[in-house]
Scaffold this motif. Structure first.
Motif, PDB file in Angstrom:
ATOM      1  N   ALA A  37      -8.283 -28.917  -5.684  1.00  0.00           N
ATOM      2  CA  ALA A  37      -9.237 -27.829  -5.472  1.00  0.00           C
ATOM      3  C   ALA A  37     -10.174 -28.197  -4.332  1.00  0.00           C
ATOM      4  CB  ALA A  37     -10.021 -27.551  -6.738  1.00  0.00           C
ATOM      5  N   GLU A  38     -10.411 -27.243  -3.465  1.00  0.00           N
ATOM      6  CA  GLU A  38     -11.327 -27.460  -2.347  1.00  0.00           C
ATOM      7  C   GLU A  38     -12.767 -27.458  -2.887  1.00  0.00           C
ATOM      8  OE1 GLU A  38     -10.660 -26.873   1.265  1.00  0.00           O
ATOM      9  OE2 GLU A  38      -8.502 -26.993   1.015  1.00  0.00           O
ATOM     10  N   PRO A  39     -13.598 -28.350  -2.418  1.00  0.00           N
ATOM     11  CA  PRO A  39     -14.981 -28.338  -2.895  1.00  0.00           C
ATOM     12  C   PRO A  39     -15.695 -27.083  -2.405  1.00  0.00           C
ATOM     13  CG  PRO A  39     -14.670 -30.004  -1.182  1.00  0.00           C
ATOM     14  CD  PRO A  39     -13.323 -29.423  -1.492  1.00  0.00           C
TER      15      PRO A  39
END
Length: 91
Positions: free
Chosen positions: A82-84
């Motif tokens: 997951a992208e921050p």
């Protein structure tokens, strides 16, 4: 020599006659190893890809009497990271 593995799931555990027929399939030139995982109901075949292909291995097992349901992937792809979330703008 190019060594490959293929993994299949079977429906019904092999009977003694099927187990003997699968053991004879080990004698086919190019089949290196056949191993069963009873808990997962799967069979893994290691073979020489310069001598045999996956379709031939599938056919050998089916002719031996093994009730193959599906071919399973040898590995699972990792879940995407997951992208921050972007940091909130400073006030």
């Amino acid at each position: 020599m190019t060594q490959l593995d293929v993994l299949y799931r079977y429906a019904i555990p092999p009977t003694e006659a099927v187990a003997l027929a699968v053991a004879r399939a080990r004698e086919v030139y190019g089949v290196r190893r056949i191993s069963f995982d009873e808990a997962e109901k799967s069979v893994r075949v290691e073979y020489d890809a310069t001598r045999l292909n996956e379709a031939t291995i599938h056919q050998l097992l089916r002719r031996a009497g093994l009730d193959i349901i599906e071919r399973l992937p040898m590995y699972t792809e990792p879940a995407p990271v997951a992208e921050p979330a972007p940091a909130a703008a400073a006030k």
